[in-house]
Design an enzyme around this catalytic site. Structure first.
Site, PDB file in Angstrom:
ATOM      1  N   LYS A  85       0.819  -1.216   0.000  1.00 29.72           N
ATOM      2  CA  LYS A  85       0.000   0.000   0.000  1.00 29.72           C
ATOM      3  C   LYS A  85       0.854   1.268   0.000  1.00 29.72           C
ATOM      4  O   LYS A  85       0.462   2.280  -0.566  1.00 29.72           O
ATOM      5  CB  LYS A  85      -0.937   0.000   1.217  1.00 29.72           C
ATOM      6  CG  LYS A  85      -1.947  -1.149   1.233  1.00 29.72           C
ATOM      7  CD  LYS A  85      -3.072  -0.940   0.249  1.00 29.72           C
ATOM      8  CE  LYS A  85      -4.093  -2.082   0.316  1.00 29.72           C
ATOM      9  NZ  LYS A  85      -5.091  -2.015  -0.777  1.00 29.72           N
ATOM     10  N   GLU A 107     -10.042   5.563   3.057  1.00 29.87           N
ATOM     11  CA  GLU A 107     -10.743   4.400   3.601  1.00 29.87           C
ATOM     12  C   GLU A 107      -9.701   3.345   3.935  1.00 29.87           C
ATOM     13  O   GLU A 107      -8.598   3.371   3.375  1.00 29.87           O
ATOM     14  CB  GLU A 107     -11.718   3.841   2.560  1.00 29.87           C
ATOM     15  CG  GLU A 107     -11.128   2.822   1.553  1.00 29.87           C
ATOM     16  CD  GLU A 107     -10.131   3.414   0.575  1.00 29.87           C
ATOM     17  OE1 GLU A 107     -10.056   4.650   0.455  1.00 29.87           O
ATOM     18  OE2 GLU A 107      -9.394   2.635  -0.073  1.00 29.87           O
ATOM     19  N   SER A 374       1.829  -9.558  -0.695  1.00 30.96           N
ATOM     20  CA  SER A 374       1.460  -8.138  -0.657  1.00 30.96           C
ATOM     21  C   SER A 374       1.701  -7.493   0.705  1.00 30.96           C
ATOM     22  O   SER A 374       1.881  -6.287   0.798  1.00 30.96           O
ATOM     23  CB  SER A 374       0.006  -7.964  -1.075  1.00 30.96           C
ATOM     24  OG  SER A 374      -0.838  -8.760  -0.259  1.00 30.96           O
TER      25      SER A 374
HETATM   26  C1  LIG Z   1      -1.597  -6.891   2.592  1.00 30.42           C
HETATM   27  C2  LIG Z   1      -2.741  -6.593   1.705  1.00 30.42           C
HETATM   28  N1  LIG Z   1      -2.854  -7.254   0.545  1.00 30.42           N
HETATM   29  C3  LIG Z   1      -3.887  -7.028  -0.295  1.00 30.42           C
HETATM   30  C4  LIG Z   1      -4.894  -6.137   0.006  1.00 30.42           C
HETATM   31  C5  LIG Z   1      -6.020  -5.979  -0.950  1.00 30.42           C
HETATM   32  O1  LIG Z   1      -6.005  -4.812  -1.715  1.00 30.42           O
HETATM   33  P1  LIG Z   1      -5.615  -4.826  -3.234  1.00 30.42           P
HETATM   34  O2  LIG Z   1      -6.472  -5.841  -3.917  1.00 30.42           O
HETATM   35  O3  LIG Z   1      -5.914  -3.444  -3.705  1.00 30.42           O
HETATM   36  O4  LIG Z   1      -4.188  -5.156  -3.368  1.00 30.42           O
HETATM   37  C6  LIG Z   1      -4.802  -5.417   1.207  1.00 30.42           C
HETATM   38  C7  LIG Z   1      -5.851  -4.428   1.550  1.00 30.42           C
HETATM   39  O5  LIG Z   1      -6.080  -4.041   2.624  1.00 30.42           O
HETATM   40  C8  LIG Z   1      -3.711  -5.658   2.071  1.00 30.42           C
HETATM   41  O6  LIG Z   1      -3.596  -5.015   3.232  1.00 30.42           O
END
Ligand SMILES: Cc1ncc(COP(=O)(O)O)c(C=O)c1O
Lengths: 394, 261
Positions: A85, A107, A374
């Site tokens: 993020k 948000e 992620s």
């Molecule tokens: C670690 C992590 N991965 C994935 C996501 C999902 O978001 P996005 O699909 O935009 O990557 C989030 C959202 O809060 C997150 O904190």
């Protein structure tokens, strides 16, 4: 004229009160994305502050254990604040600064985007207010405290289903109240144009690095790139620079919750239909009258009834494939990666790990999978313990 | 019994400051909505805006959000609302305008939706999340079925005002304040300047809404515009009195209409 289209998806479906702000944002982004000074400043922030480039780690034990394709993990969990993020937030915060804004609102679902926004606000001197559903402030209590520690004000949203969708509603409402000095840092590749494009561009650093790293390490491209999909920002970032490489399969993992055949699911591609919501035309979980469905996932970050418009188009054109992963599979993968590689992934990212565990054994040993990790899972440890029936305090 | 021919929207602004009332269909029930519309009309309202409830009404403040929730919780659907409108149309010629979000229209089917509007006697529609740039989504179809797509102009519209106003039909909904719907004690926007801007390019009547609740406010705004729109104050009466709101609605609307006349 409708703008920001991906096939039939995208557009700018927002109240008139916000139109000039969106037009102003679009103009600023169009200018700064080609501005070398801006790009240099952003790269400096990403490298020196957020710790980029992130590692592409060969998961040797996992590869051996699964006995198929070679698995590489793109370590977005090692970024400052603990997830991908921050890539998007630093870009948007820098842009907001150039635009003369003094206040950031956002948000958040899992709290990772809220923490990243609060962090950038502290760093760059913005006032900061975060909107988070009550369900999520309960299950991700640690992140609420982190945001407050960073100087942000956290508003607990008690409307509707009290999750990410409602947090987006409330942030949009807040933006219509005070738009002159305020930038809305949208946290995923969703919402009205230019957000899906801008957030994708800021996140595309993931695949820009990964593509180069894998070519350096292996001298060839991966057979598949796997990422979890809430709104879709980490996945878009991980896919983007591989889209032109037709031989690379792109696989997005949605949250099936208790299963796609139950009402307790958030799998938009599996269960959704075409609609227009949160500023964009895309797929949404909804009923026959266009009422948005209450969705469910153990993962607060994937607990969203829609998907970004570029993903909807990648699905339509079959360039990417979307699979649904249940809570049980994700929790299993969460524990598996922790025990096998000593890496505790975010429960969101665990959805991508889970599919790699299904896919890798079916692939040849000379094939490669890149999984985007992620985020890191510290925020989830207490919730996973509760899921398993253990009562621990945060 | 067949539908009455609905009066044209433009007619209500002829030598008259219009009072426009909003309520949410199905709050607390569709039978009551029908009764309330008739009470409001009898009290002197010139046009009624009927909200089709939506799960996520992003332009609404708490009062109308809760009305949406109440309406949906008793099983209100778009189909049932069309049937209710047909019943109302047998009893009154007052212009009726829907207010809803683009998703319920889009998912119902744009052609099917506007055809049903024509068949049930709806004159216009307000779609808060369909800005000028996206109105191509519905405009041609709405025209085909004789439904005016009402143009919203906001305090932030600035250099967009004249572009928006030029294409406006029915009436122009001038949003008085920033933010979401809800009662406000004070309206700070310089409405007069905005109205002058609009008047340079358009003769379409201008009604002002968002935040208006008491007769004095309404009177002041009616002096510079062609009408006032009241939503949250009416929905609040319904939330307080429930099934028995008719008399209170009648008294309130009567006092507001008298104030602007
Ligand atoms: C670690 C992590 N991965 C994935 C996501 C999902 O978001 P996005 O699909 O935009 O990557 C989030 C959202 O809060 C997150 O904190």
């Amino acid at each position: 004229m409708s703008k920001g289209k991906y096939g039939v998806h995208g557009g700018q479906y927002i109240p008139e009160t916000l139109m000039n702000a969106i037009i102003e944002l679009e103009a600023a982004y169009e200018h700064y994305k080609n501005d070398q000074d801006f790009q240099d400043e952003l790269t400096e922030l990403l490298n020196e502050y957020a710790g980029r480039p992130s590692r592409l780690y060969y998961a040797k034990k996992m590869t051996k254990d699964l006995g198929g394709a070679k698995i590489y993990l793109k370590r977005e969990d090692l970024n400052h604040t603990g997830s991908h993020k921050i890539n998007n937030v630093l870009g948007q915060a820098l842009l907001a600064k150039k635009m003369g804004k003094t206040r950031l609102i956002a948000e958040t679902g899992a709290g990772q985007h809220g923490v990243a926004t609060a962090t950038a606000a502290a760093l760059m001197g913005f006032e900061c207010e975060i909107f988070m559903g009550k369900e999520d402030t309960d299950r991700q209590a640690l992140n609420v405290f982190r945001m407050e520690l960073l100087g942000a004000r956290v508003h607990v949203v008690t409307a509707g289903t009290m999750t990410l969708k409602d947090a987006v509603n409330e942030t949009m409402r807040e933006w219509t109240k005070r738009v002159e000095d305020t930038h809305y840092v949208l946290g995923s590749v969703m919402g009205p144009h230019p957000f899906p494009e801008m957030v994708r561009d800021f996140q595309s650093v993931i695949s820009k690095e990964a593509r180069q790293q894998i070519l350096e390490k292996e001298g060839k491209l991966p057979s598949a790139v796997i990422a979890c999909v809430g709104g879709g920002s980490n996945a878009m970032g991980a896919f983007y620079n591989f889209i032109a490489d037709k031989e690379v399969k792109l696989i997005g993992c949605e949250a099936a919750g208790k299963g796609v055949d139950t009402a307790l699911t958030a799998a938009t591609i599996a269960k959704g239909s075409l609609g227009i919501f949160h500023g964009m035309k895309s797929y949404f979980c909804q009923d026959e009258f266009g009422q948005i469905a209450p969705v469910y996932s153990i993962s607060a970050g994937l607990d969203y009834p829609g998907i970004g418009p570029e993903h909807a188009n990648l699905h339509d054109t079959k360039r990417a494939e979307y699979v649904a992963i249940t809570d049980d599979e994700a929790v299993n993968a969460f524990e598996y990666l922790s025990k096998t590689e000593g890496i505790i992934p975010a429960i969101e990212s665990a959805h991508a790990i889970a599919y790699a565990m299904v896919l890798a054994p079916k692939m040849k040993k000379d094939e490669i999978i890149i999984v985007n990790v992620s985020g890191r899972g510290d925020k989830d440890v207490a919730a996973i313990a509760r899921y398993k029936g253990e009562n621990i305090y945060e | 019994m067949s539908n009455l021919q609905a009066n044209k929207i433009s007619k209500i602004f002829k030598d008259n400051k219009a009072f426009i009332a909003f309520l949410t269909a199905g709050d607390p029930s569709l039978d009551k909505t029908e009764e309330f519309i008739l009470a409001i009309e009898k009290a002197g309202a010139d046009l009624v805006e009927i909200g089709i409830p939506f799960s996520d009404p992003i332009a609404e403040g708490l009062v109308i959000q809760e009305a949406n929730e109440r309406a949906l919780s008793v099983g209100t659907t778009t189909d049932k609302i069309f049937m209710m409108v047909k019943r109302v149309r047998q009893k009154t010629a007052i212009p009726l305008v829907f207010l809803t979000y683009i998703n319920p229209i889009f998912v119902y089917g744009i052609d099917r939706f506007f055809k049903a509007c024509q068949e049930s006697g709806i004159n216009g529609i307000i779609i808060p999340d369909l800005p000028f740039e996206e109105k191509g989504e519905v405009l041609d179809v709405a025209k085909t079925y004789g439904v005016d797509v009402i143009t919203l102009i906001a305090p932030t519209s600035k250099d967009r005002i004249q572009t928006l106003a030029k294409e406006a039909t029915g009436f122009i909904y001038l949003v008085s304040s920033m933010g979401v719907t809800g009662v406000r004690s004070e309206i700070k926007t310089d409405l007069k300047t905005m109205i002058d801007d609009i008047r340079q390019v358009s003769e379409t009547p201008i009604a002002v809404g968002f935040g208006i609740s008491d007769p004095d406010q309404a009177k002041a705004i009616a002096k510079i515009s062609d009408g006032v729109i009241v939503g949250s104050a009416i929905v609040k009466i319904i939330s307080e009195h429930g099934d028995n709101a008719s008399d209170s609605l009648y008294n309130y609307v009567k006092s507001m209409k008298e104030a602007i006349s």
